[in-house]
Design a protein around this motif. Sequence first.
Motif, short mmCIF file in Angstrom:
data_model
loop_
_atom_site.label_atom_id
_atom_site.label_comp_id
_atom_site.label_asym_id
_atom_site.label_seq_id
_atom_site.Cartn_x
_atom_site.Cartn_y
_atom_site.Cartn_z
N THR A 1 0.84 -1.19 0.00
CA THR A 1 0.00 0.00 0.00
C THR A 1 0.88 1.25 0.00
N THR A 2 0.60 2.20 -0.91
CA THR A 2 1.34 3.46 -0.88
C THR A 2 0.76 4.31 0.24
N MET A 3 1.60 5.10 0.84
CA MET A 3 1.18 5.88 2.01
C MET A 3 1.53 7.36 1.83
N LYS A 4 1.27 7.90 0.62
CA LYS A 4 1.68 9.27 0.33
C LYS A 4 1.01 10.29 1.26
N TYR A 5 -0.19 10.00 1.75
CA TYR A 5 -0.88 10.95 2.62
C TYR A 5 -0.28 11.00 4.01
N LEU A 6 0.57 10.02 4.34
CA LEU A 6 1.20 9.97 5.65
C LEU A 6 2.71 10.17 5.57
N SER A 7 3.20 10.71 4.47
CA SER A 7 4.64 10.82 4.25
C SER A 7 5.36 11.68 5.30
N ALA A 8 4.68 12.60 5.95
CA ALA A 8 5.32 13.47 6.93
C ALA A 8 5.35 12.86 8.33
N TYR A 9 4.76 11.69 8.49
CA TYR A 9 4.69 11.05 9.81
C TYR A 9 5.84 10.07 10.00
N PRO A 10 6.19 9.76 11.26
CA PRO A 10 7.28 8.81 11.52
C PRO A 10 6.99 7.43 10.94
N GLU A 11 8.02 6.76 10.49
CA GLU A 11 7.88 5.46 9.83
C GLU A 11 7.17 4.41 10.70
N ARG B 1 -0.21 0.97 7.62
CA ARG B 1 -0.09 0.05 6.48
C ARG B 1 -0.53 -1.35 6.89
N ARG B 2 -0.09 -1.79 8.06
CA ARG B 2 -0.46 -3.12 8.55
C ARG B 2 -1.96 -3.22 8.79
N LEU B 3 -2.56 -2.18 9.37
CA LEU B 3 -4.01 -2.17 9.59
C LEU B 3 -4.78 -2.26 8.28
N ILE B 4 -4.30 -1.54 7.26
CA ILE B 4 -4.95 -1.58 5.94
C ILE B 4 -4.81 -2.98 5.35
N ASP B 5 -3.59 -3.52 5.36
CA ASP B 5 -3.34 -4.83 4.77
C ASP B 5 -4.14 -5.94 5.46
N HIS C 1 -6.46 4.34 2.91
CA HIS C 1 -7.38 3.20 2.77
C HIS C 1 -8.08 3.25 1.40
N LEU C 2 -8.57 4.43 1.02
CA LEU C 2 -9.24 4.58 -0.28
C LEU C 2 -8.27 4.34 -1.42
N GLU C 3 -7.06 4.88 -1.30
CA GLU C 3 -6.06 4.73 -2.36
C GLU C 3 -5.66 3.26 -2.54
N ALA C 4 -5.73 2.49 -1.46
CA ALA C 4 -5.40 1.07 -1.53
C ALA C 4 -6.56 0.25 -2.10
N GLY C 5 -7.63 0.91 -2.52
CA GLY C 5 -8.76 0.22 -3.12
C GLY C 5 -9.88 -0.10 -2.14
N GLY C 6 -9.81 0.46 -0.94
CA GLY C 6 -10.85 0.23 0.05
C GLY C 6 -12.15 0.93 -0.31
N GLU C 7 -13.24 0.40 0.21
CA GLU C 7 -14.55 0.99 -0.02
C GLU C 7 -14.76 2.24 0.83
N ALA C 8 -15.60 3.15 0.34
CA ALA C 8 -15.98 4.33 1.12
C ALA C 8 -16.72 3.86 2.37
N LEU C 9 -16.41 4.46 3.50
CA LEU C 9 -17.00 4.04 4.77
C LEU C 9 -18.32 4.73 5.07
N TRP C 10 -18.53 5.89 4.51
CA TRP C 10 -19.74 6.66 4.81
C TRP C 10 -20.48 6.96 3.52
N PRO C 11 -20.98 5.91 2.86
CA PRO C 11 -21.70 6.17 1.61
C PRO C 11 -22.98 6.96 1.89
N VAL C 12 -23.27 7.84 1.00
CA VAL C 12 -24.47 8.66 1.14
C VAL C 12 -25.56 8.05 0.29
#
Length: 184
Positions: A2-12, A19-23, A159-170
């Motif tokens: 999973t790419t994590m570009k939205y979290l790039s500024a956070y500690p590894e 990443r583990r939670l998503i996987d 999560h969305l970028e990794a192909g996950g479903e939207a959690l709050w569908p309208v």
Amino acid sequence: MTTMKYLSAYPEPLVSQVRRLIDEGRLAPLLARRYPAAHGVRTDAALYAYVSELKAAFMRKAEPLSRVNYDNRLHVVRHALGTHTAISRVQGGRLKAKREIRIAGLFRDLPVEFLRMIVVHELAHLKEREHDKAFYQLCAHMEPGYGQYEFDLRAYLCHLEAGGEALWPVCRPSLAEMANAPQR
């Protein structure tokens, strides 16, 4: 992977945990429990009222906003979740400034905590231009949970970028439902 570009500024270690939670498929249920429902601020008029209320509560002396709206192209075109602009024009012998805030359309379908986080972020730019310590202190003053909400939103975007479903569908009507609806 999973790419994590939205979290790039956070500690590894933190990024690895997300990443583990998503996987493992555990991030989505965690976020859904923490933020159970989407908000009801659907229209640009409702968004303007919501932003104006927050501005009145925390930034009474800031210049008025001329426009606040959702922008469905913002996330894709500008790679941003929100923008603030100050447009200056000469009118007669005076310089007039109009301030606008645009919020990415994806916030229309998210929990109120995420909407408030991005609104607070854009309002803070009315006073602090740079993303420095004073800026984040102002964000935390307007929304004490700002840091956690921003992190959780970024994790959700991963999560969305990794192909996950939207959690709050309208619940929006289908074209068939709209065609069969009684005319007013």
